[in-house]
Design a protein around this motif. Sequence first.
Motif, PDB file in Angstrom:
ATOM      1  N   SER A 107      45.606  31.820   5.954  1.00 31.81           N
ATOM      2  CA  SER A 107      45.394  33.268   5.862  1.00 31.81           C
ATOM      3  C   SER A 107      46.689  34.067   5.844  1.00 31.81           C
ATOM      4  O   SER A 107      46.676  35.262   5.548  1.00 31.81           O
ATOM      5  N   ASP A 125      44.022  37.951  -3.361  1.00 25.94           N
ATOM      6  CA  ASP A 125      42.576  37.718  -3.269  1.00 25.94           C
ATOM      7  C   ASP A 125      42.158  36.491  -4.067  1.00 25.94           C
ATOM      8  O   ASP A 125      41.410  35.640  -3.573  1.00 25.94           O
ATOM      9  N   PHE A 126      42.637  36.382  -5.314  1.00 26.32           N
ATOM     10  CA  PHE A 126      42.318  35.200  -6.127  1.00 26.32           C
ATOM     11  C   PHE A 126      42.845  33.944  -5.445  1.00 26.32           C
ATOM     12  O   PHE A 126      42.159  32.921  -5.365  1.00 26.32           O
ATOM     13  N   TRP A 127      44.097  34.011  -4.985  1.00 22.20           N
ATOM     14  CA  TRP A 127      44.730  32.865  -4.346  1.00 22.20           C
ATOM     15  C   TRP A 127      43.901  32.395  -3.155  1.00 22.20           C
ATOM     16  O   TRP A 127      43.624  31.207  -3.018  1.00 22.20           O
ATOM     17  N   LEU A 128      43.516  33.324  -2.284  1.00 21.70           N
ATOM     18  CA  LEU A 128      42.745  32.946  -1.098  1.00 21.70           C
ATOM     19  C   LEU A 128      41.397  32.335  -1.467  1.00 21.70           C
ATOM     20  O   LEU A 128      40.986  31.327  -0.882  1.00 21.70           O
ATOM     21  N   ARG A 129      40.708  32.921  -2.437  1.00 20.85           N
ATOM     22  CA  ARG A 129      39.413  32.367  -2.860  1.00 20.85           C
ATOM     23  C   ARG A 129      39.569  30.947  -3.403  1.00 20.85           C
ATOM     24  O   ARG A 129      38.847  30.032  -3.014  1.00 20.85           O
ATOM     25  N   SER A 130      40.508  30.777  -4.325  1.00 20.08           N
ATOM     26  CA  SER A 130      40.647  29.462  -4.966  1.00 20.08           C
ATOM     27  C   SER A 130      41.167  28.410  -3.989  1.00 20.08           C
ATOM     28  O   SER A 130      40.715  27.253  -4.011  1.00 20.08           O
ATOM     29  N   THR A 132      40.840  28.484  -0.655  1.00 17.86           N
ATOM     30  CA  THR A 132      39.783  28.227   0.326  1.00 17.86           C
ATOM     31  C   THR A 132      38.794  27.219  -0.240  1.00 17.86           C
ATOM     32  O   THR A 132      38.402  26.262   0.437  1.00 17.86           O
ATOM     33  N   GLU A 133      38.417  27.391  -1.496  1.00 21.09           N
ATOM     34  CA  GLU A 133      37.512  26.437  -2.150  1.00 21.09           C
ATOM     35  C   GLU A 133      38.139  25.042  -2.216  1.00 21.09           C
ATOM     36  O   GLU A 133      37.513  24.045  -1.877  1.00 21.09           O
TER      37      GLU A 133
END
Length: 163
Positions: A107, A125-130, A132-133
């Motif tokens: 985070s 935001d994109f970085w965290l989503r991808s 996290t997945e």
Amino acid sequence: MSTPLPDVDRVAAAALWQQYVDSSAADESVSSRLIAVECFGDSVELADSLIDLVIHADKRATAGSALEYELAGVPVPSVGDCWIACDGRGRPRAVLQTTDVRVGPLSSVDDQFAWDEGEGDRSRDFWLRSHTEFFSRTHAEHGAAFHPDIPVVFERFEVVATT
């Protein structure tokens, strides 16, 4: 569906490394700094996509779960270390040299690191989503729990040679 990564071509990687060491681009101490030969990601498709961003775009950072380093028994990279990045068929494509390393919670990624990683729209935001997945999937494969503050190795690099 994603295709699992093949073994890397260590003979071709050794040849690329020797070519780099023999070149004028490498200083004399570099020959002991090769720490890894590997692909980005965990599938042929992801490896090909990410090495393409390194070679043809502005990807100059990567992030790895500290758990992956621990399970592989490899140390966290240090500034000056080199590694060879391969494509999804395991062919060596680039020699990369680490320029900055920080270990911190997932985070804690900042806007600049997300931009430097060069993926998607390059936003945090994109970085965290991808990521996290990705880390949820890879942690599950190892039977490890995922949470938003897993330790992550944030690494910046420069491309010092390509094939």
